[in-house]
Design an enzyme around this catalytic site. Sequence first.
Site, PDB file in Angstrom:
ATOM      1  CG  HIS A 100      -0.224   4.114  -7.400  1.00 23.89           C
ATOM      2  ND1 HIS A 100      -0.560   4.891  -8.482  1.00 23.89           N
ATOM      3  CD2 HIS A 100       0.248   2.936  -7.906  1.00 23.89           C
ATOM      4  CE1 HIS A 100      -0.318   4.224  -9.588  1.00 23.89           C
ATOM      5  NE2 HIS A 100       0.169   3.034  -9.270  1.00 23.89           N
ATOM      6  CD  GLU A 103      -0.829   9.262  -5.372  1.00 23.98           C
ATOM      7  OE1 GLU A 103      -0.654  10.026  -6.349  1.00 23.98           O
ATOM      8  OE2 GLU A 103      -0.303   8.129  -5.293  1.00 23.98           O
ATOM      9  CB  CYS A 156      -1.925   7.834 -11.934  1.00 27.03           C
ATOM     10  SG  CYS A 156      -2.679   6.686 -10.754  1.00 27.03           S
ATOM     11  CB  CYS A 203      -4.050   8.250  -7.349  1.00 23.17           C
ATOM     12  SG  CYS A 203      -3.024   6.795  -7.026  1.00 23.17           S
TER      13      CYS A 203
END
Length: 154
Positions: free
Chosen positions: A58, A60, A88, A91
């Site tokens: 992801h 992040e 999420c 993260c």
Amino acid sequence: MSEPQRVSTVDAMAAAFDEARAAAARGEVPVGAVVVREGAILARAGNRTLELKDPTAHAEMLALRSASAALGSERLAGCDLYVTLEPCPMCAAAISFARIRRLYFGAVDPKGGAVENGVRLYDSPTCHHAPEVYGGLRESEAAALLRAFFRERR
């Protein structure tokens, strides 16, 4: 060596949007993230889960990894994270473990978010570190970017 250019919150969020648009161009879900320290961009990334065949890639996570490598530390104290979508659970936990000072995000994520939605990780008594959270930056633009991406996929 020249002094790094100082960036404002507006500039940092714009850089996150640049990363999100680049992710969309690669066929990835358009999410971008930027780590800022002392007014300078330390790291930036967009989603790369498909490209890297990695469910943890992801925006992040990639930005946090890059910033940690740049600083030579797993702790990013004094750093701020700008991301186009509410993080999420994975993260949000990584943000906590990295000791990010402030989290700025664009669109809320009612289904997958873990900051203002879902598990609300930073409100949990077992959360090790909770950053200051500022949601809704360019929220309608971030939501529109995601809607357009998924509309094209249907």
